[in-house]
Design an enzyme around this catalytic site. Structure first.
Site, PDB file in Angstrom:
ATOM      1  N   GLY A  80       0.807  -1.203   0.000  1.00 24.15           N
ATOM      2  CA  GLY A  80       0.000   0.000   0.000  1.00 24.15           C
ATOM      3  C   GLY A  80       0.849   1.266   0.000  1.00 24.15           C
ATOM      4  N   SER A 136      -2.101  -3.460  -4.704  1.00 24.96           N
ATOM      5  CA  SER A 136      -2.684  -3.369  -3.375  1.00 24.96           C
ATOM      6  C   SER A 136      -4.033  -2.660  -3.414  1.00 24.96           C
ATOM      7  CB  SER A 136      -1.739  -2.602  -2.445  1.00 24.96           C
ATOM      8  OG  SER A 136      -2.360  -2.295  -1.218  1.00 24.96           O
ATOM      9  N   TYR A 193      -9.119  -5.268   0.097  1.00 27.72           N
ATOM     10  CA  TYR A 193      -9.499  -5.087   1.494  1.00 27.72           C
ATOM     11  C   TYR A 193     -11.025  -4.952   1.518  1.00 27.72           C
ATOM     12  CZ  TYR A 193      -4.659  -4.111   2.888  1.00 27.72           C
ATOM     13  OH  TYR A 193      -3.314  -4.200   3.145  1.00 27.72           O
ATOM     14  N   THR A 218      -7.363 -10.192   1.393  1.00 28.28           N
ATOM     15  CA  THR A 218      -6.557 -10.156   2.619  1.00 28.28           C
ATOM     16  C   THR A 218      -7.474 -10.256   3.831  1.00 28.28           C
ATOM     17  OG1 THR A 218      -4.713  -8.933   1.662  1.00 28.28           O
ATOM     18  CG2 THR A 218      -5.050  -8.696   4.030  1.00 28.28           C
ATOM     19  N   LYS A 236      -5.426 -14.480   1.457  1.00 29.87           N
ATOM     20  CA  LYS A 236      -4.099 -14.061   1.924  1.00 29.87           C
ATOM     21  C   LYS A 236      -4.131 -13.712   3.416  1.00 29.87           C
ATOM     22  CE  LYS A 236      -0.445 -10.659   0.953  1.00 29.87           C
ATOM     23  NZ  LYS A 236      -0.334 -10.044   2.286  1.00 29.87           N
ATOM     24  N   HIS A 287       1.613 -10.683   6.908  1.00 25.37           N
ATOM     25  CA  HIS A 287       1.516  -9.285   6.475  1.00 25.37           C
ATOM     26  C   HIS A 287       2.869  -8.577   6.611  1.00 25.37           C
ATOM     27  CE1 HIS A 287      -1.921  -6.591   5.333  1.00 25.37           C
ATOM     28  NE2 HIS A 287      -0.953  -5.691   5.403  1.00 25.37           N
ATOM     29  N   ARG A 334       8.889  -5.720   0.092  1.00 26.15           N
ATOM     30  CA  ARG A 334       9.878  -4.671   0.386  1.00 26.15           C
ATOM     31  C   ARG A 334      10.998  -4.605  -0.651  1.00 26.15           C
ATOM     32  NH1 ARG A 334       8.410  -6.409   5.666  1.00 26.15           N
ATOM     33  NH2 ARG A 334       7.595  -4.705   6.981  1.00 26.15           N
TER      34      ARG A 334
END
Length: 382
Positions: free
Chosen positions: A83, A110, A133, A159, A255, A279, A334
């Site tokens: 996000g 995302s 979401y 998620t 997820k 997460h 990341r």
């Protein structure tokens, strides 16, 4: 100063990204929750696994390609949803998408992305998945699902591991929590990063573009963000998951699963894949590493269910370890954010190229995919 060409591993990309980004954005990307023990646990899990090589094997024609359902990807690694990517670099989500298209790997947009579903699907028509979401308002959730299908997205990732907000103390210290109000020290630090600051001064704040239609015509980035944070998180139940399964005709991926019983139940509800994830260490600091949960979940769901995993992936060898322990495909978040911050689309391409090179070398050293075995990682859960 190191250039992208001088970045030979993911850690060097991270250092380049950290120099470019102001502290509040770097901390958002890099940080975890509470004491950040789960972040450490994710890495320790990989460090605790070894791979047994087999030699005198012909490795001259190995392939990295991996099929999921009807699609074949160039390697068993995809770009995990992250996000607010646009705070790292304007247009980051589309840069991630285009790099994924270039390399032939999946990109998961995302639900808190700063590009719209439609724009991402257009940028990477063969590779874009959408992570959802669930909203407090059912109409918004259903419309997001409808739009994803209309845009040609074939994989929906739901998620389930964010029932409430988490305590991300780095973000709290920097004032990077809703409603965002950076602290004076964070503002002073941002002034010390002129390249990043110049882009934002010119282009303005990124927006939750997929959510813009629900905030009303002409809504500002702040108004759209306020709408998003008023709707997310929402405490889902198995009933909500079953309803989503009925709405979605494509591949349905759940997820945020860590418990074997939850994985089994997700399959019973109709999940085509279970994504084993904590997460990225950003929701429950005492959670086990995702890697340590893989063997029990694989045993619970059997060989026919697709298992995906993320969390702590930094090397090509990490991908091999996860596959050896039961995953079918691996995702990294990341590392791709380091790449896009350090150099835009070229930086993401550099991150993917690093993984591709390390995977090629690692598989060859092991004597092929079929030769990869591992020492069991200790289950770090209670």
């Amino acid at each position: 100063m190191t250039s992208l060409q001088g970045c030979h591993n993911i850690d060097s990309l991270a250092r380049l990204a950290q120099r470019y980004l102001p502290r509040l954005v770097w901390d958002y990307i890099e940080g975890g929750v509470d004491d950040e023990a789960c972040l450490v646990r994710n890495r320790q899990a990989f460090d605790g696994v070894t791979l047994m090589p087999r030699y005198l094997v012909d490795v001259s024609s190995l392939t990295l390609s991996r099929s999921l359902w009807t699609q074949t990807y160039a390697m068993p690694l995809g770009i995990a949803p992250t996000g607010l990517a646009g705070f790292a670099r304007h247009g980051a989500d589309l840069m991630l998408a285009r790099a994924a298209q270039q390399f032939g790997v999946p990109f998961v947009l995302s639900g808190a992305g700063t590009a719209s579903i439609e724009a991402a699907a257009q940028a990477a028509p063969d590779q874009t998945w959408f992570q959802l979401y669930v909203s407090r308002e059912q109409r918004i959730t259903e419309d997001l699902v409808r739009r994803a299908a209309a845009a040609g997205v074939q994989h929906l990732v739901v998620t389930v591991d964010v029932p409430v907000h988490s305590n991300r103390e780095r973000d709290v210290r920097n004032g990077f929590v809703p409603p965002v109000k950076p602290t004076l020290s964070a503002i002073a630090d941002a002034l010390c990063h002129p390249a990043w600051l110049a882009r934002f001064a010119k282009q303005g704040l990124p927006r939750f573009e997929s959510w813009a239609p629900y905030a009303g015509e002409g809504a500002s980035a702040r108004q759209i963000a306020d709408l998003f944070t008023s709707q997310i998180p929402f405490t889902q139940t198995w009933r909500d998951l079953a309803r989503l399964r009925e709405l979605w005709a494509g591949k349905f991926i759940v997820k945020g699963i860590l418990h074997a019983d939850d994985a089994r139940r997700a399959v019973e509800v109709g999940a085509d894949a279970v994504w084993v994830s904590n997460h990225g260490g950003r929701v429950l600091d005492s959670a086990p590493s995702a890697l340590s949960c893989l063997p029990a979940i694989r045993q619970a769901v059997g060989p026919q269910t697709v298992l995906l995993v993320d969390g702590g992936v930094r090397r090509g060898s990490d991908v091999i370890k996860a596959l050896a322990m039961g995953a079918d495909f691996v995702f990294a978040g990341r590392p791709m954010m380091y790449g896009v911050a350090a150099g835009g689309q070229a930086g993401v391409a550099q991150a993917l190229a690093i993984f591709q090179r390390e995977l090629s070398l690692g598989v060859a050293q092991l004597g092929g995919w079929g030769s990869a075995t591992h020492t069991p990682v200790q289950d770090q859960g209670l």
